[in-house]
Design an enzyme around this catalytic site. Sequence first.
Site, PDB file in Angstrom:
ATOM      1  N   ASN A 144       0.811  -1.232   0.000  1.00 27.91           N
ATOM      2  CA  ASN A 144       0.000   0.000   0.000  1.00 27.91           C
ATOM      3  C   ASN A 144       0.839   1.274   0.000  1.00 27.91           C
ATOM      4  O   ASN A 144       0.507   2.240  -0.672  1.00 27.91           O
ATOM      5  CB  ASN A 144      -1.011  -0.013   1.150  1.00 27.91           C
ATOM      6  N   THR A 220      -2.216  -9.491   9.398  1.00 27.28           N
ATOM      7  CA  THR A 220      -2.136 -10.212  10.673  1.00 27.28           C
ATOM      8  C   THR A 220      -1.802 -11.685  10.438  1.00 27.28           C
ATOM      9  O   THR A 220      -0.982 -12.276  11.152  1.00 27.28           O
ATOM     10  CB  THR A 220      -3.478 -10.065  11.418  1.00 27.28           C
ATOM     11  N   THR A 222      -0.082 -13.126   7.970  1.00 24.40           N
ATOM     12  CA  THR A 222       1.340 -13.331   7.683  1.00 24.40           C
ATOM     13  C   THR A 222       2.180 -12.986   8.909  1.00 24.40           C
ATOM     14  O   THR A 222       3.184 -13.637   9.181  1.00 24.40           O
ATOM     15  CB  THR A 222       1.779 -12.473   6.475  1.00 24.40           C
ATOM     16  N   GLU A 240       3.934  -4.802  12.445  1.00 22.72           N
ATOM     17  CA  GLU A 240       2.892  -3.786  12.212  1.00 22.72           C
ATOM     18  C   GLU A 240       1.844  -4.440  11.338  1.00 22.72           C
ATOM     19  O   GLU A 240       2.078  -4.669  10.147  1.00 22.72           O
ATOM     20  CB  GLU A 240       3.492  -2.560  11.517  1.00 22.72           C
ATOM     21  N   CYS A 274      -3.427   0.895   6.700  1.00 21.95           N
ATOM     22  CA  CYS A 274      -3.661   0.077   7.897  1.00 21.95           C
ATOM     23  C   CYS A 274      -4.450   0.854   8.937  1.00 21.95           C
ATOM     24  O   CYS A 274      -5.318   0.311   9.604  1.00 21.95           O
ATOM     25  CB  CYS A 274      -2.334  -0.386   8.473  1.00 21.95           C
ATOM     26  N   GLU A 447       6.794   1.381  15.740  1.00 21.51           N
ATOM     27  CA  GLU A 447       7.712   2.082  14.850  1.00 21.51           C
ATOM     28  C   GLU A 447       7.602   3.569  15.162  1.00 21.51           C
ATOM     29  O   GLU A 447       6.646   4.020  15.784  1.00 21.51           O
ATOM     30  CB  GLU A 447       7.330   1.833  13.387  1.00 21.51           C
TER      31      GLU A 447
END
Length: 466
Positions: A144, A220, A222, A240, A274, A447
């Site tokens: 994205n 989520t 993966t 994340e 996200c 992050e």
Amino acid sequence: MSDYPMTINGRPELGNATFDVVDPATAAPFAKAPICSPEQLDDAVRGAGEAWTRWRTDEGRRRAALRATADVLAGAADELSALLTLEQGKPTAEAIDEIADSQAWFRYYADVDDPAEVLQDDETAHVELRRRPLGVVAAIVPWNYPLTSSSWKLAPALRAGNTVVLKPSPYTPLATLRFGELLARVLPPGVVNVISGLDDLGPLLTAHPQVRKISFTGSTETGKRVAAAAATDLKRVTLELGGNDPAIILDDADPTAIAETLFSRAFENNGQVCSAVKRIYAPRSIYARVVDDLAAIAASRIVGPGSDPRTQLGPLNNQRQLDHVAALVDDARTRGGRIAAGGARIDRPGYFYAPTIVADVFDGTRLVDEEQFGPALPVIAYDDLDATLDLVNSSPFGLCGSVWGDADRAADIAAQLDCGTAWINEHLVQPPNQPFGGARWSGIGVENGVEGLHGFSQPQTFYRPR
Ligand code: NAD
């Protein structure tokens, strides 16, 4: 042959095989990207390991390199933003913003100070908390925001003294591969390696014994696999992951005054964010106005190829995501959801879906419970604010949330949200100094900010007796 090389230990490298990259605005392949072989992966990780021994020693040089990286991005903004629009689908203006955002991350981490913390300084001892780099970082990103999500990892990882092997999504490898090539001009060989391949490359990278930290952004599902891979070798891991952010409107809010902002926070990048607003809870007293105002904006938006300057919303990035969004809207419709705007694919080549507002839906419907990651927004009526808070806090997702209305009252409600970021009368405001991460299924670790820098280091207590 691939159109763009990987960057491995400072060298441009083509793969022995390639995969197609598709333009989401036409659904047609327009370029080829290399498939990294296991040997090339090994070279990249080994090169990063060798580069680390010197890279870790000179913080001044690292700060300067981050500034040079920001300058590289600025100098290549036209080329990189055009590639982003071609492979990701986003409108040119948003692609240009993505390059500007990425620069901001490198400049922030070039400048931010993170001195050792003095824990004790008295007649018995001087004790400090210091930070040491971890080694080779595997950075894995989704489709994205290919360059922003790479920059969120590269800038702090490099500043903290690590070296990186970066893997973009197979849907959007090109701008990142090109960025890697440009970086080789300003960074020592091996400090940043960019490799590409299909979905089997990620597991090979996370399993590599020389990787000491995995920084992953993606779904989520993966993320759980990445966590399992990290556990077998006790690699450090930051995840994340997906979000299902609620925006709760209070009964003292003015629906018309907030509609444009709410809409843009839900439909930025065509909803493929996200931390976009993914469901709106509106009190029954103003529910109809909230739905009507959002539906009017959705119906007025110009949808088209990202390269057309009139376009406000581009295509979805890929067929799988288009099918997912369409399935969620169809399911909501069969369960009594009312399509207030959109609700269908757009009949043209490419992965286009009309901006969609779905009213009269409830928790327990897939469109409300799952992450849609696309241009379809459910609006849920509520009667009881406390019950609504309980509902959103019981979601397995806990990335972000927002509350809209009188600022003091909204702040009291926002303080009760169990999620990584809570906004008042805003959503999606994410400058580099704000730590960003998710609760529950939305991730582990954060992050950004100094906290994000710490995710790329090992704390060390340093004790010196008097
Ligand atoms: P994805 O999980 O399918 O893929 C993400 C990356 O992981 C890709 O590079 C992919 O090739 C790689 N990968 C796939 N299988 C792997 C494995 N077993 N081991 C290691 N790597 C593997 O996600 P996506 O569809 O590309 O992205 C959309 C998702 O990303 C959404 O759920 C979205 O919410 C999430 N996302 C989260 C954030 C955040 O900061 N929380 C930001 C952006 C996107």
